[in-house]
Scaffold this motif. Sequence first.
Motif, PDB file in Angstrom:
ATOM      1  N   GLY A  61      28.868  10.240  18.010  1.00 46.35           N
ATOM      2  CA  GLY A  61      29.184  10.883  16.953  1.00 46.35           C
ATOM      3  C   GLY A  61      28.778  10.006  16.038  1.00 46.35           C
ATOM      4  N   ALA A  62      28.602   8.442  16.458  1.00 48.13           N
ATOM      5  CA  ALA A  62      28.354   7.529  15.316  1.00 48.13           C
ATOM      6  C   ALA A  62      26.987   6.755  15.511  1.00 48.13           C
ATOM      7  N   MET A  63      26.510   6.914  16.651  1.00 50.87           N
ATOM      8  CA  MET A  63      25.367   6.345  16.398  1.00 50.87           C
ATOM      9  C   MET A  63      24.398   6.623  14.864  1.00 50.87           C
ATOM     10  N   LEU A  64      24.468   7.613  14.047  1.00 49.71           N
ATOM     11  CA  LEU A  64      23.148   6.991  13.250  1.00 49.71           C
ATOM     12  C   LEU A  64      23.984   6.671  12.444  1.00 49.71           C
ATOM     13  N   GLU A  65      25.003   6.700  12.272  1.00 50.59           N
ATOM     14  CA  GLU A  65      25.296   5.346  10.495  1.00 50.59           C
ATOM     15  C   GLU A  65      25.712   4.004  11.874  1.00 50.59           C
ATOM     16  N   THR A  66      25.664   4.108  12.759  1.00 49.84           N
ATOM     17  CA  THR A  66      25.032   2.875  13.622  1.00 49.84           C
ATOM     18  C   THR A  66      23.765   2.012  13.119  1.00 49.84           C
ATOM     19  N   LEU A  67      22.871   3.233  13.253  1.00 51.48           N
ATOM     20  CA  LEU A  67      21.294   3.282  12.820  1.00 51.48           C
ATOM     21  C   LEU A  67      21.132   2.597  12.126  1.00 51.48           C
ATOM     22  N   ILE A  68      21.626   3.137  10.712  1.00 49.07           N
ATOM     23  CA  ILE A  68      21.075   3.142   9.640  1.00 49.07           C
ATOM     24  C   ILE A  68      22.041   1.785   8.569  1.00 49.07           C
ATOM     25  N   ILE A  69      23.332   1.597   9.493  1.00 48.41           N
ATOM     26  CA  ILE A  69      23.450   0.064   8.888  1.00 48.41           C
ATOM     27  C   ILE A  69      23.179  -1.118   9.846  1.00 48.41           C
ATOM     28  N   MET A  70      22.736  -0.918  11.162  1.00 54.90           N
ATOM     29  CA  MET A  70      21.782  -2.124  11.307  1.00 54.90           C
ATOM     30  C   MET A  70      19.993  -1.893  10.496  1.00 54.90           C
ATOM     31  N   ILE A  71      19.825  -0.882  10.206  1.00 58.44           N
ATOM     32  CA  ILE A  71      17.957  -0.896   9.441  1.00 58.44           C
ATOM     33  C   ILE A  71      18.611  -1.109   7.880  1.00 58.44           C
ATOM     34  N   GLY A  72      19.655  -1.358   7.653  1.00 55.08           N
ATOM     35  CA  GLY A  72      20.375  -1.538   5.546  1.00 55.08           C
ATOM     36  C   GLY A  72      20.558  -3.282   6.146  1.00 55.08           C
ATOM     37  N   SER A  73      21.641  -3.358   7.519  1.00 53.62           N
ATOM     38  CA  SER A  73      21.896  -5.153   7.161  1.00 53.62           C
ATOM     39  C   SER A  73      20.459  -5.609   7.163  1.00 53.62           C
ATOM     40  N   LEU A  74      19.249  -6.057   8.206  1.00 51.04           N
ATOM     41  CA  LEU A  74      18.392  -6.207   7.981  1.00 51.04           C
ATOM     42  C   LEU A  74      17.175  -6.469   7.269  1.00 51.04           C
ATOM     43  N   ALA A  75      17.175  -4.794   5.832  1.00 54.87           N
ATOM     44  CA  ALA A  75      17.018  -4.887   5.293  1.00 54.87           C
ATOM     45  C   ALA A  75      17.417  -5.548   3.505  1.00 54.87           C
ATOM     46  N   ILE A  76      18.471  -5.547   3.247  1.00 59.49           N
ATOM     47  CA  ILE A  76      19.337  -5.353   2.433  1.00 59.49           C
ATOM     48  C   ILE A  76      19.358  -7.575   2.685  1.00 59.49           C
ATOM     49  N   GLY A  77      19.773  -8.429   4.444  1.00 59.11           N
ATOM     50  CA  GLY A  77      20.212  -9.349   4.419  1.00 59.11           C
ATOM     51  C   GLY A  77      19.108  -9.889   4.526  1.00 59.11           C
ATOM     52  N   SER A  78      18.345  -9.641   4.948  1.00 57.15           N
ATOM     53  CA  SER A  78      16.768 -10.161   4.872  1.00 57.15           C
ATOM     54  C   SER A  78      16.311 -10.534   3.445  1.00 57.15           C
ATOM     55  N   LEU A  79      16.637  -9.565   2.707  1.00 55.36           N
ATOM     56  CA  LEU A  79      16.193 -10.478   0.787  1.00 55.36           C
ATOM     57  C   LEU A  79      16.781 -11.279   0.571  1.00 55.36           C
ATOM     58  N   LEU A  80      17.878 -11.369   0.693  1.00 52.26           N
ATOM     59  CA  LEU A  80      19.300 -12.138   0.597  1.00 52.26           C
ATOM     60  C   LEU A  80      19.047 -13.101   0.334  1.00 52.26           C
ATOM     61  N   GLY A  81      18.917 -13.279   2.063  1.00 52.86           N
ATOM     62  CA  GLY A  81      17.985 -14.886   2.795  1.00 52.86           C
ATOM     63  C   GLY A  81      16.886 -15.374   2.594  1.00 52.86           C
TER      64      GLY A  81
END
Length: 239
Positions: A61-81
Amino acid sequence: MIGIGTLVNAVVIIIGSLVGLLFQRGLKERYKEIIMQAIALAVMVLGLKGVLEGLMNTEDGAMLETLIIMIGSLAIGSLLGEWANIDLRLNKMANYIEKKIGKVGNFAEGFVKASLVYCVGAMAIVGALEDGLQQNPSILITKSVLDGITAIIFTSTLGIGVLFSFIPVLIYQGSITLLAGILEDFLTYTVIEQMSIVGNILIFAIGITLLEIKSIKLSNMLPAIFMPFIYYLIKLLIF
């Protein structure tokens, strides 16, 4: 002793690099190329394996949240970097060290690529956290063996810049270990698992870079690893 795992890791990288320097001169360019390609493929497989294992360990039941966090982390983290321009700072560090020891081949390439391989990935993150939380350096000791072997191969192909990658390892893993005790209450299994998934994606991307399929500023993506922790911290404070 807290931090012993990172210290051992740094020393083994130095030893492995010194051994690699002995092989460098006698290795023809075509052999160096095929070795790098072999390492790249292995790195990609390890990264993919880590991502798939992380996703399979996700609770029902947490797969969707995991995928969203994964994609969001890559996008936001890359912008910060990209904003912090970590890649430029790493190259500046490499150039500074090179000026001190004298110009020797493509120093920056070896320094940056090796630093990324050693700092990105589940073993670096989980090992440093376990060292800090439980004073158990076993994961980092295991990582040290792998890094030592990699250092021999990397140095024989990329040169002495690999040796000095022990500096980012000390800073990166050491910081995580020291901060782990302070942030212990927030470092749940889910948070660590999410961080590991993102780290393993970057490991896979390192293989793409080593194969020269696409040049990726992976240094600028490093903040992505810590975005799941930031997300859960904000979620805890708000809700």
